[in-house]
Design a protein around this motif. Structure first.
Motif, PDB file in Angstrom:
ATOM      1  N   ASP A   1      40.106  93.133  84.017  1.00  0.00           N
ATOM      2  CA  ASP A   1      38.723  93.482  83.692  1.00  0.00           C
ATOM      3  C   ASP A   1      38.631  95.002  83.571  1.00  0.00           C
ATOM      4  O   ASP A   1      38.803  95.720  84.567  1.00  0.00           O
ATOM      5  N   THR A   2      38.348  95.479  82.373  1.00  0.00           N
ATOM      6  CA  THR A   2      38.343  96.935  82.128  1.00  0.00           C
ATOM      7  C   THR A   2      36.951  97.550  82.206  1.00  0.00           C
ATOM      8  O   THR A   2      36.698  98.604  81.635  1.00  0.00           O
ATOM      9  N   VAL A   3      36.005  96.911  82.888  1.00  0.00           N
ATOM     10  CA  VAL A   3      34.646  97.475  83.030  1.00  0.00           C
ATOM     11  C   VAL A   3      34.650  98.467  84.197  1.00  0.00           C
ATOM     12  O   VAL A   3      34.971  98.073  85.327  1.00  0.00           O
ATOM     13  N   PRO A   4      34.283  99.766  83.947  1.00  0.00           N
ATOM     14  CA  PRO A   4      34.287 100.730  85.058  1.00  0.00           C
ATOM     15  C   PRO A   4      33.088 100.544  85.966  1.00  0.00           C
ATOM     16  O   PRO A   4      32.161  99.792  85.674  1.00  0.00           O
ATOM     17  N   THR A   5      33.115 101.262  87.079  1.00  0.00           N
ATOM     18  CA  THR A   5      32.017 101.172  88.065  1.00  0.00           C
ATOM     19  C   THR A   5      30.731 101.769  87.500  1.00  0.00           C
ATOM     20  O   THR A   5      29.631 101.278  87.796  1.00  0.00           O
ATOM     21  N   TYR A   6      30.804 102.791  86.676  1.00  0.00           N
ATOM     22  CA  TYR A   6      29.601 103.438  86.138  1.00  0.00           C
ATOM     23  C   TYR A   6      28.839 102.466  85.237  1.00  0.00           C
ATOM     24  O   TYR A   6      27.612 102.347  85.329  1.00  0.00           O
ATOM     25  N   LYS A   7      29.573 101.747  84.367  1.00  0.00           N
ATOM     26  CA  LYS A   7      28.903 100.816  83.471  1.00  0.00           C
ATOM     27  C   LYS A   7      28.374  99.606  84.218  1.00  0.00           C
ATOM     28  O   LYS A   7      27.372  99.013  83.822  1.00  0.00           O
ATOM     29  N   ASP A   8      29.032  99.228  85.302  1.00  0.00           N
ATOM     30  CA  ASP A   8      28.597  98.063  86.058  1.00  0.00           C
ATOM     31  C   ASP A   8      27.344  98.361  86.864  1.00  0.00           C
ATOM     32  O   ASP A   8      26.434  97.540  86.962  1.00  0.00           O
ATOM     33  N   ASP A   9      27.257  99.579  87.487  1.00  0.00           N
ATOM     34  CA  ASP A   9      26.108  99.932  88.339  1.00  0.00           C
ATOM     35  C   ASP A   9      24.949 100.503  87.535  1.00  0.00           C
ATOM     36  O   ASP A   9      23.777 100.241  87.834  1.00  0.00           O
TER      37      ASP A   9
END
Length: 454
Positions: free
Chosen positions: A134-142
């Motif tokens: 899963d290549t979704v970073p923490t910034y895009k997730d939060d």
């Protein structure tokens, strides 16, 4: 009994103890006339001072004819000037053989075989992949973007219409700043109108209205004091006569030599000390120096210089210019004298603004000048009332009573008894000399009177 110093016994403040330059006094009472310098440096016998080697200033007579030889001429001897030989450089001769390109570094430091350095970093560990990454970073997730509507532009829509005439559109300055007519600022200065009063001048001032005259009181007469002469007689003694008493001694003798008077009958000898000591010398006239005749050198003069001999002229060709050839167009039609600036910016007709003048309020006189000024027309003359002077009259007071020759000093002065300072005596009365300390102070002991027994 407590002793007192001579400085304490003095009542006039003029007597002090004789202080020495060094501590030469002791408690014995007798002065010991020695100093620290005399103790350390005793006196030697009769030693004559060294004789001076300086020559005596005696008169030296002329010893003969003066020679024209100085110290420089007698000591200096000319030497033959030898031309310094010029150093001739040797011709360069190249060495035979090959050049050895070896250096000290190559001789002392030999080369070694170098092995490759082993890598110290750890080996990479291969991770086993178990599933999709899963290549979704923490910034895009939060932090997720919100659906924000776009704000509308409040600027009014302006449709641009191109001008039909050249420079037809107006500028921002022309739109915002509308030309207005220049209005002169109103003046707050009061009008220069002369107000003429109809009431005549009555001559009253603030000083005359407010001043109240007062009557001067009479000065009381002072009674004259009656002279009462004193019964005591005037001793006619002053402080100088009491404190400074003259010493008995012989009169000073004059050390001036006897002045023999020169009679007018004795003739003048005509010789002085200067003429006797400094007699004239016979100085021979200086000899004229003979200038040798100029003899021109034989032969002809060579006008060749080093530049003429060493530098030979060469024929040099002229350098051609490198600049490009200009291609000019020969136009035969005349110059029109028009430019873009003259076509786009035509000259405006401008008029200079006139001077703003204020309307004259006082009209100019139309008739002839009568010769009357404002002061002469309004001024009303009044009679001057002179003020009374309170100064007393300068009248000499004459009295028939004769002058009694009495002054305030002769009436009020009462002679007092002159007290003599006890320190002015060699031995103060009522005191006995006791001792002298090391600082030079003389101490005296007061004598107490003997009391008789009953």
């Amino acid at each position: 009994m407590r002793t007192r110093c001579l400085c304490q016994i003095c009542t006039c403040g003029r007597h002090r103890c004789p202080h020495g330059t060094t501590r030469i006094y002791e408690n014995s009472g007798m002065p010991f006339l020695t100093t620290e310098y005399l103790e350390k440096y005793p006196m030697y016998g009769n030693v004559h001072p060294p004789q001076s080697l300086k020559p005596k200033q005696e008169l030296q007579t002329c010893r003969g004819k003066m020679e024209g030889i100085t110290t420089f001429k007698s000591d200096y001897r000319p030497f033959e000037i030898v031309k310094q030989p010029r150093h001739v450089p040797e011709e360069y001769k190249p060495n035979h053989g090959e050049i050895d390109l070896g250096t000290t570094y190559k001789q002392d430091f030999n080369s070694y075989k170098v092995q490759p350095v082993a890598i110290v970093r750890p080996l990479e560990r291969q991770q086993v992949k178990k599933g999709k990454l899963d290549t979704v970073p923490t910034y895009k997730d939060d932090y997720r973007a919100w659906d924000m509507p776009k704000s509308e532009i409040c600027k009014p829509e302006e449709t641009y219409h191109p001008p039909t005439v050249k420079f037809g559109n107006s500028t921002t300055f022309q739109d915002d700043f509308v030309p207005q007519a220049i209005k002169p600022t109103p003046s707050f200065k009061p009008p220069l109108v002369v107000k003429r009063s109809t009431v005549p001048f009555n001559g009253d001032t603030s000083h005359r209205l407010d001043y109240v005259p007062h009557q001067l009181e009479c000065k009381p007469a002072r009674p004259k004091e009656v002279y009462k002469p004193t019964g005591q007689s005037f001793e006619n003694l002053t402080t100088h006569r009491c404190d400074f008493q003259g010493l008995i001694g012989e009169a000073a003798k004059i050390c001036r030599p006897a002045y023999p008077r020169v009679t007018q009958k004795s003739p003048f000898e005509g010789s002085t000390e200067f003429r006797q000591s400094f007699q004239p010398w016979e100085i021979p006239p200086p000899e004229a120096k003979k200038v040798p005749e100029y003899v021109p050198p034989a032969g002809s003069m060579q006008s060749d210089s080093t530049s003429h001999l060493d530098y030979v002229p060469h024929q040099v060709n002229r350098v051609a210019p490198i600049r490009p050839v200009s291609h000019r167009r020969n136009n035969n039609f005349p110059f029109q004298g028009k430019s873009t600036t003259k076509e786009d910016f035509p000259a405006w007709e401008s008029c200079r603004q006139g001077i703003i003048k204020r309307q004259q309020q006082i009209p100019n006189p139309s008739g002839k000048f009568d010769g009357l000024s404002t002061f002469r027309s309004h001024y009303v003359p009044h009679e001057l009332i002179p003020t009374e002077s309170c100064k007393p009259l300068n009248v000499a007071l004459k009295s028939s009573i004769p002058f009694d020759n009495i002054t305030m000093y002769s009436v009020a002065y009462t002679p007092k008894k002159q007290e003599i300072c006890p320190a002015s005596y060699s031995s103060p009365p009522g005191y006995v000399f006791e001792n002298t300390n090391s600082q030079g102070h003389q101490f005296f002991r007061k004598i107490t009177p003997a009391v008789k027994a009953f």
